[in-house]
Every structure is written in structure tokens, then in C-alpha cells.
Design a protein around this motif. Structure first.
Motif, short mmCIF file in Angstrom:
data_model
loop_
_atom_site.label_atom_id
_atom_site.label_comp_id
_atom_site.label_asym_id
_atom_site.label_seq_id
_atom_site.Cartn_x
_atom_site.Cartn_y
_atom_site.Cartn_z
N GLU A 125 0.27 -9.75 18.66
CA GLU A 125 -0.50 -10.91 19.11
C GLU A 125 -1.42 -11.43 18.02
O GLU A 125 -1.74 -12.62 17.98
CB GLU A 125 -1.36 -10.53 20.33
N ASP A 126 -1.88 -10.54 17.15
CA ASP A 126 -2.86 -10.89 16.12
C ASP A 126 -2.54 -10.05 14.89
O ASP A 126 -3.02 -8.94 14.72
CB ASP A 126 -4.26 -10.57 16.65
N LEU A 127 -1.68 -10.59 14.02
CA LEU A 127 -1.16 -9.81 12.91
C LEU A 127 -2.26 -9.31 11.96
O LEU A 127 -2.22 -8.13 11.56
CB LEU A 127 -0.11 -10.60 12.14
N PRO A 128 -3.24 -10.12 11.57
CA PRO A 128 -4.29 -9.58 10.68
C PRO A 128 -5.01 -8.39 11.29
O PRO A 128 -5.28 -7.40 10.60
CB PRO A 128 -5.23 -10.78 10.49
N LEU A 129 -5.33 -8.47 12.59
CA LEU A 129 -6.01 -7.36 13.25
C LEU A 129 -5.11 -6.13 13.33
O LEU A 129 -5.57 -5.01 13.11
CB LEU A 129 -6.47 -7.78 14.65
N CYS A 130 -3.85 -6.35 13.62
CA CYS A 130 -2.89 -5.24 13.66
C CYS A 130 -2.80 -4.56 12.30
O CYS A 130 -2.84 -3.32 12.19
CB CYS A 130 -1.51 -5.76 14.08
N GLN A 132 -5.06 -4.59 9.95
CA GLN A 132 -6.33 -3.91 9.69
C GLN A 132 -6.33 -2.52 10.31
O GLN A 132 -6.79 -1.55 9.70
CB GLN A 132 -7.49 -4.73 10.25
N GLN A 133 -5.81 -2.42 11.53
CA GLN A 133 -5.73 -1.12 12.19
C GLN A 133 -4.77 -0.18 11.45
O GLN A 133 -5.05 1.02 11.30
CB GLN A 133 -5.26 -1.30 13.64
N LEU A 134 -3.66 -0.72 10.99
CA LEU A 134 -2.70 0.11 10.26
C LEU A 134 -3.31 0.61 8.95
O LEU A 134 -3.13 1.78 8.58
CB LEU A 134 -1.43 -0.70 9.98
N LYS A 135 -4.04 -0.26 8.27
CA LYS A 135 -4.68 0.16 7.03
C LYS A 135 -5.71 1.25 7.30
O LYS A 135 -5.84 2.22 6.54
CB LYS A 135 -5.35 -1.03 6.34
N ALA A 136 -6.45 1.11 8.40
CA ALA A 136 -7.48 2.10 8.72
C ALA A 136 -6.89 3.48 8.97
O ALA A 136 -7.47 4.50 8.58
CB ALA A 136 -8.29 1.64 9.93
N CYS A 137 -5.75 3.55 9.63
CA CYS A 137 -5.18 4.85 9.95
C CYS A 137 -4.29 5.40 8.84
O CYS A 137 -3.74 6.50 8.97
CB CYS A 137 -4.45 4.84 11.29
#
Length: 264
Positions: A125-130, A132-137
Motif C-alpha cells: 500500500e505504501d512502498l516507501p514505508l514498506c 523503510q521497515q525492511l531496511k530496519a529489520c
């Protein structure tokens, strides 16, 4: 330039579409396998100990990855419980299956050394936010490998439906520029991005629609799926498809594919 485009996706409907396809998915998924094999490059990095297969589907690539990294800890995440049930049938001892949404990841920071995701992120739904989460983990130095579809994919079918009505019957996909902007917003700087065009061909309009339904990709955001029925509907679609018939009398269907390697 900031990219920010959010979609209103009925994730329950998406999960339902893929769940219906789970039992026969692998019969229709040759394109997905070909693209995934292009994305998957055997590596011998001994530092890879924890891996996430994001949107794992039936676990086709989960199994291949565990063969490359036989001592890794693999997490398989998918929106569809039925897909995860197919993974379970493979009896992969080092794999943990988790039902979840790519837009709401449940993982702690620095959790994975590698994330693999084949033709999944177009459902965000929100690729930048997705991202960001992938980068964080991802652990420091970890790498995200993903493939996704770009604008222009399914163009022939999109145009053919216009001979029926003006309602959207295929999903729209992001441009390459939007993908790049989303990666930059997520904070990825070490990037390798490649693209390619893949063209499949089918004997009929019905075969085109069945192929999409067979892999569960027939859900259209914000609209109910249209069942192919009635001679008039099929005739209209066939007429709309005439400009896209190849020299062998088959119907072309184009996929614009993007491959990304992004390191944290």
C-alpha cells in the motif's frame, strides 16, 4: 523529488485470491519462477545466518535458498495461510512460517542478514514505508533482493478491456522513477537496479485470464473481479486484443520487470 503514493488495498481480498490459487499455483507460475531465478544468485557468504523470504508463496524459492544456505535460519512470511500450508508440506526443518502483511512487519531491528522477495512488493500500500521497515529489520551490511513489476505491465489486457467498459480491470504499477525514489526515501544508498521486458503469449483471451487467476493475481484494487462469461464479453475482449496478436496468432501479454539489490 518526493514520491508518496499510497493505495487502498483490501488485503483480505488479496489473501483470499492467493489462497484460492495455492493448490495449483505452481502449475501456472513459470514466469514467477523465471524471474525469481534471475533474482536469485547463488552466494557463498558464510555470514548469512538469518534470511527472510518475504511473500514466500508456496516456498519454491524458500527451498532453493535453504539449499544455498543449509545452516541458515529462514523465516517465510506470507499474507495467505493456504500458501504457508504449501510451504509446510516441504518439511524444511530450518524454516519458520509466519502469516503477515508486508506493510506491517512484526520483526525486530537488525533481524535478518538477507531478505528475498520475488514479485511481491507491487502489493504494498505504501512502498516507501514498506522499504523503510525492511531496511530496519536488515542487519548492518545485510542485503535486500527484490523483483517487482513496473508500469506498462499487462498493457495488452488493460487496453483490451477498454473495448468492454472504462472500468479498471487490471492493477496499475509504479514507474521505475517511483521505485528509485521509494528506495531513496527508505534510506538505501548502495543500489543495483536492472530492468527487463518479458512477453508471454496465449492461445485465447480465456487463457490469459485463467493464467492470472491461476497465480492469484486477478484481484483488482477497489473493484470486484469480473468473471469471464458470455459470448458477447469474450468477443469484445477478443476484438480489443486484436492489435496485440503476434505473428503466430497468439495473444501477447507483457511484463515490465525490475530487479533491485539494496544493501544496508
Amino acid at each position: 523529488m518526493n514520491y508518496r503514493k499510497t493505495l487502498n488495498i483490501n488485503k483480505n481480498a488479496v489473501a483470499n485470491s492467493f489462497s484460492k490459487a495455492a493448490d495449483h499455483y505452481d502449475q501456472f507460475a513459470q514466469l514467477q519462477r523465471d524471474i525469481g531465478l534471475q533474482l536469485l544468485h547463488p552466494r557463498s557468504d558464510g555470514n548469512v545466518k538469518a534470511i527472510l523470504d518475504l511473500g514466500c508463496g508456496t516456498g519454491y524459492f524458500s527451498e532453493k535458498i535453504t539449499q544455498i544456505y543449509p545452516h541458515c535460519e529462514m523465516t517465510c512470511l506470507d499474507l495467505s495461510a493456504a500458501m504457508l500450508a504449501q510451504v509446510g508440506k516441504k518439511n524444511l526443518v530450518q524454516v519458520t512460517c509466519l502469516e503477515g502483511d508486508i506493510d506491517h512487519l512484526p520483526f525486530s531491528a537488525n533481524r535478518f542478514d538477507m531478505i528475498f522477495s520475488n514479485l511481491v512488493l507491487q502489493w504494498s500500500e505504501d512502498l516507501p514505508l514498506c522499504l523503510q521497515q525492511l531496511k530496519a529489520c536488515l542487519a548492518v551490511g545485510g542485503t535486500l533482493y527484490f523483483s517487482t513489476l513496473l508500469s506498462g505491465s499487462l498493457n495488452e489486457l488493460t487496453q483490451a478491456w477498454k473495448s468492454v467498459d472504462l472500468q479498471p480491470h487490471t492493477n496499475a504499477f509504479l514507474s521505475l522513477e517511483s521505485i528509485k525514489n521509494a528506495l531513496q526515501q527508505a534510506g538505501f544508498t548502495k543500489l543495483t537496479i536492472t530492468t527487463e521486458t518479458r512477453i508471454l503469449s496465449y492461445q485465447s483471451v480465456i487463457a490469459v485470464m485463467r493464467a492470472l487467476k491461476g497465480i492469484g493475481a486477478n484481484h483488482v484494487h477497489g473493484h470486484r473481479a469480473v468473471k469471464i462469461s458470455g459470448r458477447n464479453l469474450i468477443k469484445l475482449l477478443e476484438q480489443g486484443y486484436l492489435p496485440f496478436v503476434n505473428g503466430r496468432g497468439e495473444l501477447n501479454l507483457t511484463y515490465q520487470v525490475c530487479y533491485v539489490e539494496a544493501q544496508k
